[in-house]
Design an enzyme around this catalytic site. Sequence first.
Site, PDB file in Angstrom:
ATOM      1  N   ASN A 178      -6.981  -6.543  11.011  1.00 11.16           N
ATOM      2  CA  ASN A 178      -8.025  -7.442  10.494  1.00 11.16           C
ATOM      3  C   ASN A 178      -7.655  -8.924  10.632  1.00 11.16           C
ATOM      4  OD1 ASN A 178      -6.128  -7.003   8.474  1.00 11.16           O
ATOM      5  ND2 ASN A 178      -7.578  -7.371   6.845  1.00 11.16           N
ATOM      6  N   GLU A 206       2.085  -3.547   1.821  1.00 10.23           N
ATOM      7  CA  GLU A 206       0.893  -4.353   1.479  1.00 10.23           C
ATOM      8  C   GLU A 206      -0.294  -3.467   1.783  1.00 10.23           C
ATOM      9  OE1 GLU A 206       0.325  -7.316   0.458  1.00 10.23           O
ATOM     10  OE2 GLU A 206       2.094  -8.522   0.857  1.00 10.23           O
ATOM     11  N   CYS A 250      -8.412  -7.644   3.047  1.00 11.64           N
ATOM     12  CA  CYS A 250      -7.887  -6.857   1.922  1.00 11.64           C
ATOM     13  C   CYS A 250      -8.253  -7.537   0.601  1.00 11.64           C
ATOM     14  CB  CYS A 250      -6.390  -6.698   2.056  1.00 11.64           C
ATOM     15  SG  CYS A 250      -5.559  -8.249   2.390  1.00 11.64           S
ATOM     16  N   GLU A 255       3.938 -11.347   0.495  1.00 11.92           N
ATOM     17  CA  GLU A 255       3.908 -12.003   1.807  1.00 11.92           C
ATOM     18  C   GLU A 255       3.768 -13.505   1.527  1.00 11.92           C
ATOM     19  OE1 GLU A 255       1.844  -9.726   5.162  1.00 11.92           O
ATOM     20  OE2 GLU A 255       3.959  -9.455   4.759  1.00 11.92           O
TER      21      GLU A 255
HETATM   22  P1  NDP Z   1      -4.070   1.285   9.037  1.00 15.21           P
HETATM   23  O1  NDP Z   1      -3.277   1.682   7.846  1.00 15.21           O
HETATM   24  O2  NDP Z   1      -4.951   2.298   9.655  1.00 15.21           O
HETATM   25  O3  NDP Z   1      -3.112   0.771  10.203  1.00 15.21           O
HETATM   26  C1  NDP Z   1      -2.146  -0.226   9.990  1.00 15.21           C
HETATM   27  C2  NDP Z   1      -1.024  -0.060  10.977  1.00 15.21           C
HETATM   28  O4  NDP Z   1      -0.331   1.158  10.690  1.00 15.21           O
HETATM   29  C3  NDP Z   1      -1.484   0.059  12.425  1.00 15.21           C
HETATM   30  O5  NDP Z   1      -0.554  -0.555  13.265  1.00 15.21           O
HETATM   31  C4  NDP Z   1      -1.507   1.559  12.629  1.00 15.21           C
HETATM   32  O6  NDP Z   1      -1.433   1.962  13.972  1.00 15.21           O
HETATM   33  C5  NDP Z   1      -0.266   1.963  11.861  1.00 15.21           C
HETATM   34  N1  NDP Z   1      -0.236   3.370  11.467  1.00 15.21           N
HETATM   35  C6  NDP Z   1      -1.272   4.218  11.302  1.00 15.21           C
HETATM   36  N2  NDP Z   1      -0.819   5.440  10.928  1.00 15.21           N
HETATM   37  C7  NDP Z   1       0.524   5.349  10.854  1.00 15.21           C
HETATM   38  C8  NDP Z   1       1.563   6.272  10.522  1.00 15.21           C
HETATM   39  N3  NDP Z   1       1.294   7.523  10.182  1.00 15.21           N
HETATM   40  N4  NDP Z   1       2.841   5.839  10.546  1.00 15.21           N
HETATM   41  C9  NDP Z   1       3.133   4.562  10.871  1.00 15.21           C
HETATM   42  N5  NDP Z   1       2.190   3.655  11.211  1.00 15.21           N
HETATM   43  C10 NDP Z   1       0.905   4.032  11.192  1.00 15.21           C
HETATM   44  O7  NDP Z   1      -4.871  -0.020   8.595  1.00 15.21           O
HETATM   45  P2  NDP Z   1      -5.940  -0.835   9.424  1.00 15.21           P
HETATM   46  O8  NDP Z   1      -5.326  -1.327  10.678  1.00 15.21           O
HETATM   47  O9  NDP Z   1      -7.186  -0.031   9.488  1.00 15.21           O
HETATM   48  O10 NDP Z   1      -6.160  -2.121   8.466  1.00 15.21           O
HETATM   49  C11 NDP Z   1      -6.988  -2.109   7.371  1.00 15.21           C
HETATM   50  C12 NDP Z   1      -6.226  -1.781   6.102  1.00 15.21           C
HETATM   51  O11 NDP Z   1      -5.187  -2.725   5.905  1.00 15.21           O
HETATM   52  C13 NDP Z   1      -7.106  -1.898   4.868  1.00 15.21           C
HETATM   53  O12 NDP Z   1      -6.815  -0.856   3.984  1.00 15.21           O
HETATM   54  C14 NDP Z   1      -6.672  -3.226   4.256  1.00 15.21           C
HETATM   55  O13 NDP Z   1      -6.928  -3.343   2.883  1.00 15.21           O
HETATM   56  C15 NDP Z   1      -5.226  -3.233   4.568  1.00 15.21           C
HETATM   57  N6  NDP Z   1      -4.710  -4.590   4.520  1.00 15.21           N
HETATM   58  C16 NDP Z   1      -3.973  -4.975   3.422  1.00 15.21           C
HETATM   59  C17 NDP Z   1      -3.508  -6.273   3.296  1.00 15.21           C
HETATM   60  C18 NDP Z   1      -2.710  -6.704   2.108  1.00 15.21           C
HETATM   61  O14 NDP Z   1      -2.160  -7.806   2.150  1.00 15.21           O
HETATM   62  N7  NDP Z   1      -2.583  -5.927   1.050  1.00 15.21           N
HETATM   63  C19 NDP Z   1      -3.794  -7.286   4.334  1.00 15.21           C
HETATM   64  C20 NDP Z   1      -4.563  -6.772   5.434  1.00 15.21           C
HETATM   65  C21 NDP Z   1      -5.003  -5.466   5.508  1.00 15.21           C
HETATM   66  P3  NDP Z   1      -2.781   2.347  14.767  1.00 15.21           P
HETATM   67  O15 NDP Z   1      -3.592   1.119  14.796  1.00 15.21           O
HETATM   68  O16 NDP Z   1      -2.267   2.764  16.074  1.00 15.21           O
HETATM   69  O17 NDP Z   1      -3.432   3.454  13.991  1.00 15.21           O
END
Ligand code: NDP
Length: 495
Positions: free
Chosen positions: A151, A249, A283, A461
């Site tokens: 995002n 996070e 988020c 962060e």
């Molecule tokens: P995901 O959790 O789907 O993916 C995040 C990362 O994790 C990607 O690089 C993804 O790879 C990887 N990933 C997915 N599955 C696994 C696994 N089993 N083991 C290790 N790595 C894995 O999140 P999104 O990319 O969809 O982002 C949106 C989410 O992030 C929302 O829930 C949002 O709230 C949260 N977020 C939180 C923030 C905070 O500061 N608290 C800030 C920004 C976002 P791949 O893309 O290949 O699936």
Amino acid sequence: MAYDYKILIGGKLTKPVKGGTMDVVNPADNTVVAAVPRCTAEDVDLAVKSARAAARQWKNTYIGERAELLCRLAAIVREHSEELVPLETAQYGGPVSKTRNFDIKFVPGELEFIAGLGRAVTGLTISADPNARVMTTREPFGVVGLISPWNFPLVTAVSKLAPALIMGNTVVMKPASCAPLTVLRLGEYIVEAGFPAGVVNIVTGPGEKVGEAIVTHPGVDKINFTGDSSVGKRILSLAAPRVMPVAAELGGKNAMIVLNGANIDAAVEGATHAAFFNSGQNCGSPSRFYVQEGIYDEFISRFIKAASKITVGDPTDERTMMGPLAYMKCRETAERFIAGAKKAGCRALLGGEPPTDPYLARGAFVLPTIFEVFDNKIELMQEEIFAPVVGVMKVDTPEQAVELANDSRYGLCASVWTEDYRLGMKLLDELDVGTAWINQHLAIVPETPWGGRKESGWTKENSVLVLDEYCWHKHIWIHMAETPHTFWEDKIKLD
Ligand code: NDP
């Protein structure tokens, strides 16, 4: 000719051992933007080994030199900002106004801020014993795995990379598969900046394969992850057998509380921006509104009016405020939540239907949607949707608003809108969240900490606090008396 994206391992821009690519798709029109390397566990193994090989020398590099490299990287990012803006937009749909005004400005600022901050950071000296000098020193973990979401693709990646490096760790990074392009370009800038080989390694590929290979690799000492709470839990379970530290996070379901007597102009502008900026894919976006009865009718009617003026469309158009969601599946998820809210008896005061405009109908677009809600327990008020879909509830008192805001498994952030700062401060103290604002929502700069509680994770962060996520604190005791401390009454008679 299509741009040739490469991963970064051992200081070399290269291809995965087994070859293979995956497509990056523009969610506005479903066209393929690029093909990027699809790595496997073999590439992760090489990346971790190269990070391990570089770890000792990087740890022992003077911090001023590490800072200089980060500043050089910041300058290169600035030079390339006009290329990065459309690239960021094309891969996940964030409008160019957002990528230009926020992402591409934030990234070099963060690199420079962390470079300076790291040089200023100190340990403790402790007056524990007059016969001893007691202190703490900071030591890097070693090899840190950085896994980031889509995002804010470059912002999140750099917010992890910079503090990891300044504290003396080497890294293996994995960006999200739908939006890896700017992080892969960053790999090229890292080589250009002159970072020693192996200090930064970048791999791309599916999270369940490549992400899990990083988490389970015995050569990795810590994971820093931002993403969905369910993925965070999976990573924690994978890290548990080695008791490996994980910084997490995670998701949010954030509340905005608007009280009687609030500055209505500010509340409406703040609500409209924070809920719908980046199509609600933040988020920290508020998706639950608790509005006190005395201001409810006016707030609702003006909120609807303001949200209906948001320009939704082609994200490459400078005037567009809201682009598509990151990919088609996100639109399907949002539409499922919208249908669920209707089934639960909620009335859509704005939006709630798929777009009819032919351009928007083809892409991953969801229009700003506001539901009137009467039950805080429904899915719309409890689950993270990550789309421009919000619920608004009327409340009688400020205390009831806080109670409803805290009725969530998430605890990322919340805001209170009031002119009564004394009351506002009292309510902030009661909110079970990592960030709480008065008359603001979604203000994030490198100097301020960001991170949640409960199922939103616990990591910080940004700010000076982020440095603690990337080092051990080692307690050092230098004893100067003739005999050591013991807890026995009598001394042992030594021969
Ligand atoms: P995901 O959790 O789907 O993916 C995040 C990362 O994790 C990607 O690089 C993804 O790879 C990887 N990933 C997915 N599955 C696994 C696994 N089993 N083991 C290790 N790595 C894995 O999140 P999104 O990319 O969809 O982002 C949106 C989410 O992030 C929302 O829930 C949002 O709230 C949260 N977020 C939180 C923030 C905070 O500061 N608290 C800030 C920004 C976002 P791949 O893309 O290949 O699936």
